[in-house]
Each structure stands twice: as structure tokens, then as C-alpha cells.
Scaffold this motif. Structure first.
Motif, PDB file in Angstrom:
ATOM      1  N   ILE A  12     -38.120  58.626 -18.184  1.00 15.64           N
ATOM      2  CA  ILE A  12     -38.332  57.746 -19.313  1.00 15.64           C
ATOM      3  C   ILE A  12     -39.144  58.503 -20.347  1.00 15.64           C
ATOM      4  O   ILE A  12     -40.166  59.106 -20.030  1.00 15.64           O
ATOM      5  N   GLN A  13     -38.676  58.435 -21.555  1.00 19.02           N
ATOM      6  CA  GLN A  13     -39.355  59.144 -22.637  1.00 19.02           C
ATOM      7  C   GLN A  13     -40.540  58.308 -23.152  1.00 19.02           C
ATOM      8  O   GLN A  13     -40.432  57.096 -23.334  1.00 19.02           O
ATOM      9  N   ASP A  14     -41.672  58.980 -23.342  1.00 21.91           N
ATOM     10  CA  ASP A  14     -42.862  58.303 -23.844  1.00 21.91           C
ATOM     11  C   ASP A  14     -42.696  57.940 -25.310  1.00 21.91           C
ATOM     12  O   ASP A  14     -42.020  58.636 -26.072  1.00 21.91           O
ATOM     13  N   TYR A  15     -43.329  56.839 -25.705  1.00 18.73           N
ATOM     14  CA  TYR A  15     -43.398  56.488 -27.120  1.00 18.73           C
ATOM     15  C   TYR A  15     -44.390  57.435 -27.800  1.00 18.73           C
ATOM     16  O   TYR A  15     -45.398  57.825 -27.196  1.00 18.73           O
ATOM     17  N   PRO A  16     -44.122  57.772 -29.046  1.00 18.15           N
ATOM     18  CA  PRO A  16     -45.098  58.615 -29.742  1.00 18.15           C
ATOM     19  C   PRO A  16     -46.402  57.844 -29.958  1.00 18.15           C
ATOM     20  O   PRO A  16     -46.381  56.637 -30.181  1.00 18.15           O
TER      21      PRO A  16
END
Length: 172
Positions: free
Chosen positions: A1-5
Motif C-alpha cells: 500500500i502506498q503511503d499518502y504524502p
């Protein structure tokens, strides 16, 4: 899962004037607690855990216990007592109930917890009329004074803060 900036957060480091105003607004117990934090650059949990057996007046050191290490086991560090801290602790020692183990404690002698003190700084800051800061900000303040003075190396500041890695100290 890609982190939110995430936008980086700037840590608020209170100026000395604000810390002094908070000390002036505090009662004797909280003044001693804040001064102890200031003169040790310790974490609040370490000071609330401080027992009289961890204070050596003859050799002028205190032993702080922390879990902020790899593995989370309790580890000790010894720090030299400043003159101010020696005076605070000696006065508390002389006036103490000999049955109470903790330097900072509840009226019944039990250990103070962070939850019991969590609103202390917010209330004192409001009373003093300064921007709200927490106990940990005092630690940042001491580190920034040393860094800004140019009289202490990163390694010396790391040793005072009792960090195992200089990268942790860099964050301060």
C-alpha cells in the motif's frame, strides 16, 4: 500500500522566556518537575519513574531508566547533577516521607503517571499566556540551546539526550 504524502511538521521549540513564564505560573511541585526536566533533558516518563534509590548525592549523579531503545527493555543511564538540580533534589529528599520510593509522586506515595500530568503543561502555558508546548519541548529546547551555542558537538548533545544513534539527535 502506498503511503499518502505528508507535509513535514515543524517542531515547536519554546523560547527560554516562555519556559520561565511557565515556571513562574507553576506551583512548587510542577516547578520542581519542570526544572528537573530542564536540567536533565530527560523524557517525562524517565522523571516520573525516578526513585530515590536512583539519586546519589555523594557522587552527584542520578540514574534514569528508559525503554526508548531497540527491544524496549528498561535500560539505565547515569547523569551528573547540576548545582540547581542537586539543590532541588536535596530539598525534596530532606522533606520527603521516608516510606515513599518516588521523587515525584501522588499524595498516597504511588508513582505519578503521564496520564495524570498530561494536561499540566497546557494549563500552565495558558495561565502564563504563552504558546502551548509540552514536556518534551523542554528537551528540544535544551538541545537547541546547546546546538545554537556552538559549544557542544553533535556527539556531546547525543550523549546528553542519551541517544544511541546520531541520526536520532539530528532530528532535534
Amino acid at each position: 500500500i502506498q503511503d499518502y504524502p505528508e507535509a513535514p511538521k515543524t517542531k515547536y521549540v519554546p523560547p527560554a522566556e516562555d519556559i520561565n513564564k511557565v515556571i513562574l505560573a507553576a506551583g512548587p511541585e510542577d516547578t520542581d518537575l519542570i526544572q528537573t526536566l530542564y536540567h536533565t533533558a530527560a523524557r517525562i516518563s524517565e522523571i516520573l519513574r525516578l526513585k530515590w534509590e536512583d539519586v546519589n548525592f555523594e557522587k552527584r549523579w542520578i540514574r534514569l531508566w528508559t525503554r526508548k531503545r531497540r527491544g524496549g527493555e528498561l535500560q539505565e543511564d547515569k547523569l551528573a547533577l547540576t548545582e540547581t538540580l542537586y539543590g532541588i533534589l536535596k530539598r525534596r529528599w530532606d522533606k520527603r516521607d521516608k516510606e515513599i520510593l518516588y521523587v515525584f509522586h501522588n499524595p498516597d506515595g504511588s508513582r505519578l503517571t503521564y496520564d495524570q500530568k498530561s494536561k499540566t503543561m497546557k494549563n500552565l502555558c495558558k495561565k502564563a499566556g504563552v504558546k502551548v508546548f509540552g514536556f518534551h519541548s523542554i528537551r528540544h529546547h535544551v538541545a537547541s540551546i546547546l546546538s545554537d551555542s556552538g559549544k557542544a558537538s553533535l556527539g556531546q548533545i547525543q550523549k546528553l539526550l542519551r541517544h544511541k544513534r546520531s541520526t536520532t539527535t539530528d532530528l532535534y
